[in-house]
Write an enzyme that holds these catalytic residues in place. Structure first.
Site, PDB file in Angstrom:
ATOM      1  N   THR A 254       0.815  -1.216   0.000  1.00 20.14           N
ATOM      2  CA  THR A 254       0.000   0.000   0.000  1.00 20.14           C
ATOM      3  C   THR A 254       0.845   1.262   0.000  1.00 20.14           C
ATOM      4  O   THR A 254       1.941   1.269   0.549  1.00 20.14           O
ATOM      5  CB  THR A 254      -0.881  -0.005   1.262  1.00 20.14           C
TER       6      THR A 254
ATOM      7  N   SER B 222     -11.553  -3.061   3.297  1.00 21.41           N
ATOM      8  CA  SER B 222     -10.230  -2.442   3.353  1.00 21.41           C
ATOM      9  C   SER B 222     -10.142  -1.520   4.562  1.00 21.41           C
ATOM     10  O   SER B 222     -11.161  -1.140   5.141  1.00 21.41           O
ATOM     11  CB  SER B 222     -10.043  -1.612   2.071  1.00 21.41           C
TER      12      SER B 222
HETATM   13  O1  DON Z   1      -6.856  -2.556   1.973  1.00 22.20           O
HETATM   14  C1  DON Z   1      -6.251  -2.771   3.019  1.00 22.20           C
HETATM   15  O2  DON Z   1      -6.662  -2.412   4.098  1.00 22.20           O
HETATM   16  C2  DON Z   1      -4.927  -3.514   2.955  1.00 22.20           C
HETATM   17  N1  DON Z   1      -4.863  -4.295   1.750  1.00 22.20           N
HETATM   18  C3  DON Z   1      -3.805  -2.537   3.048  1.00 22.20           C
HETATM   19  C4  DON Z   1      -2.455  -3.218   3.049  1.00 22.20           C
HETATM   20  C5  DON Z   1      -1.363  -2.379   3.554  1.00 22.20           C
HETATM   21  O3  DON Z   1      -1.526  -1.275   3.978  1.00 22.20           O
HETATM   22  C6  DON Z   1      -0.019  -3.025   3.540  1.00 22.20           C
HETATM   23  N2  DON Z   1       0.990  -2.064   3.801  1.00 22.20           N
HETATM   24  N3  DON Z   1       1.599  -1.848   4.756  1.00 22.20           N
END
Ligand code: DON
Length: 585
Positions: free
Chosen positions: A375, A446
């Site tokens: 992310t 999410s």
């Molecule tokens: O949508 C979400 O909440 C997760 N897929 C986010 C993943 C994420 O932030 C990974 N990074 N540190």
């Protein structure tokens, strides 16, 4: 054991409400009058700033950054993943573009379980079944078509150049590539791009991504159709089939962007526009803020025991409610109730003045009613008060850590954000419910929370972060640090963090988030702490609505930390992110 904190609270209650003197030795935010672009990779920040300089609007800049990060920040920037774009124009128009992944048509509620119903470890993260139908390209193109001003080719061009000519790797770029190297090496197509014959790249070398450049050229020429309905889409479906996945050419061709109404609430006079379901982020941030509005955090003091107590209890309740949320096309989410002031008042009434509420004592959310059936964040604003906040992702760093055949496109492992089974936890420890069960065409819930604050119609703050389940508390704490504690945007983002997500019933803290005294007071109230390595990579912008340094209380180091004159915009990239930058002009 109730005495120490009770005493502390009583003393604090007697104090007059004054701004707490929170000033950290954070670097000064970058000041600018015309435009500000904050991203996790400095080359992408420069791409966005250049689009604004060339007369593009904030959406044009966001689209160009979205494509550029897919090249220069392959750990999370992407074409093969998804995310959310939150747009707010100075004339008050707002739009929320949902470009998050969807489950393929052949997906089932039990696809991550074995025949006995047990969750199969790794299936939702490390196999082609982990891949959701990607939404990023459709979303960027939707945003450009509906809200941008520049031709597609102009916005994809910088990304094509960076992919074709390559870019020189800084230490933080190579550290990330090293993280993925063992997995890259296992897949020849991926190893050929992101390693030298299986060995990680070194600092100063150039990463060239010729296949990705060709995919970007196809998008520049043919738009989203080239990605979803042309050779690229077919190649992704073929790679999925060959790898044991279930994405078909029809899944690719059928992907549709959704425009959704953003979640809205207000906090101490600031209007907040954040991410609605299929993100839980905006709902949870608003729910916490509505609870916190009943407490004088400023008088309690930054990271005092009193403040930690009420913030942790508010987080606990909001994450409990998060569990009941799901894709709005599949589940009825009672957003209005969750962000309602009366509901917040009822929750506040259940918070003891001193004692922690055991998470297990909170009633689980009611089962959802069916309805008919790593992310990265970038924040962009201009001097007129237009703003875009985007969080998009491949889920884990580099997602599945595999490219789709010859496309050069790294694929996501977003299916892990579904509940593999009701009651099972995902890689972020989030407990899944039926509201978030896998179903064909459904988007997993999410935590991504791209957020924009205004006051009396004027832009105040643009904020968001990666961090899995912690995204919500990272974003929330940055807002509280600016609004309640008068910090600059860099102080607010760099400040040590804490996190509570209902289950497990522990408060996670970054190093130095709490003094030993504060921790002891809170332990006496029933809290359990677990110290973790620093997390998140927030990207934030504040405006001169917060005063001469976009926040701050006049205590900044005069020769170092204070911009030389008032600016309209102040940008800061998280100090936990060594290769990002705020680019202003
Ligand atoms: O949508 C979400 O909440 C997760 N897929 C986010 C993943 C994420 O932030 C990974 N990074 N540190």
């Amino acid at each position: 054991m109730r005495r120490p904190l009770a005493l502390a609270l009583a003393v604090l209650a007697a104090l007059p409400a004054v701004a707490s003197p929170a000033a950290a030795a954070a670097p000064a935010p970058v000041g600018a009058d015309h435009g500000m672009v904050v991203t996790a990779q400095h080359l992408a920040s420069e791409v966005g700033a250049q689009v604004l300089k060339d007369g593009g609007n904030v959406v044009d800049a966001a689209v160009a950054v979205g494509y550029a990060l897919a090249v220069v920040f392959p750990a999370a920037g992407n074409l093969g993943g998804g995310g959310f774009m939150n747009i707010r124009f100075a004339d008050g128009r707002a739009a929320f573009v949902d470009m998050r992944e969807k489950a393929p048509a052949a997906a089932t509620a039990t696809m991550f379980q074995d025949a006995s119903g047990a969750v199969v470890k790794g299936r939702s993260t490390d196999t082609w079944l982990a891949v959701g139908v990607p939404g990023t390209v459709a979303g960027l193109e939707w945003a450009r078509d509906h809200y941008g001003t520049k031709p597609r080719a102009a916005l994809v061009a910088p990304a094509i150049r960076l992919a074709r000519d390559g870019f020189v790797l800084a230490p933080a770029d190579t550290s990330l590539l090293q993280l993925g190297a063992p997995d890259f090496a296992a897949d020849p197509a991926t190893a050929a791009i992101f390693t030298h014959g299986g060995k990680p790249y070194a600092v100063g070398e150039r990463l060239v991504q010729a296949n990705l450049a060709a995919t970007l050229e196809a998008i520049a020429a043919g738009g989203a159709d080239a990605f979803y309905r042309g050779d690229v889409g077919r190649a992704i479906a073929e790679a999925s089939r060959a790898g044991g996945g279930i994405i078909t050419a029809a899944d690719m061709a059928g992907y549709r962007v959704r425009e959704l109404a953003p979640v809205r609430c207000s906090y101490r006079g600031y209007d907040i526009q954040s991410a609605p379901p299929p993100s839980a982020g905006g709902v949870a941030i608003c729910e916490v803020l509505q609870i916190l509005e009943g407490y004088d955090l400023s008088a309690m003091g930054y990271h005092s025991a009193a403040e930690l107590h009420v913030m942790v209890e508010a987080m606990r309740r909001a994450y409990r409610d998060r569990q009941g949320l799901g894709d709005p096309d599949f589940v009825k989410n009672d957003i209005a109730k969750l962000v309602d002031r009366d509901y917040a008042a009822r929750l506040r009434a259940g918070i003891d003045a001193v004692q922690a509420t055991p998470s297990a004592a909170l009633e689980a959310p009611p089962p959802p009613k069916p309805e008919g059936q790593q992310t990265t964040q970038f924040s962009i604003a201009d001097g007129a008060g237009n703003a875009v906040s985007v969080t998009y992702t491949l889920n884990s760093w580099f997602g599945l850590r595999r490219v789709a055949g010859g496309t050069g496109v790294l694929m996501n492992n977003e299916m892990d954000d579904f509940a593999a089974k009701s009651g099972a936890s995902n890689q972020f420890g989030l407990v899944g419910s039926d509201a978030n069960a896998v179903a064909p065409g459904k988007t997993p819930i999410s935590s991504m929370s791209p957020t924009i604050l205004t006051r009396d119609g004027k832009l105040a703050m643009v904020i968001g972060s990666p961090g899995g389940s912690r995204i919500i508390t990272i974003t929330l704490e940055a807002i509280v640090n600016v609004v309640d504690h008068g910090m600059t945007v860099s102080e607010a983002i760099d400040a040590p963090r804490f996190h509570m997500q209902w289950m497990p019933d522990v408060v996670e803290t970054e190093p130095y988030a709490l003094s030993a005294d504060t921790r002891r007071l809170l332990e006496a109230s029933g809290y359990t702490f677990r110290e973790k390595a620093p997390w998140g990579q927030a990207a934030g912008i504040t405006t001169d609505l917060f005063g001469e340094d976009g926040g701050g209380n006049g205590l900044a180091i005069p020769y170092l930390a204070k911009p030389p004159k008032p600016y309209r915009l102040y940008g800061a990239d998280d100090d936990r992110d060594p290769v990002g930058s705020a680019a202003g002009y």
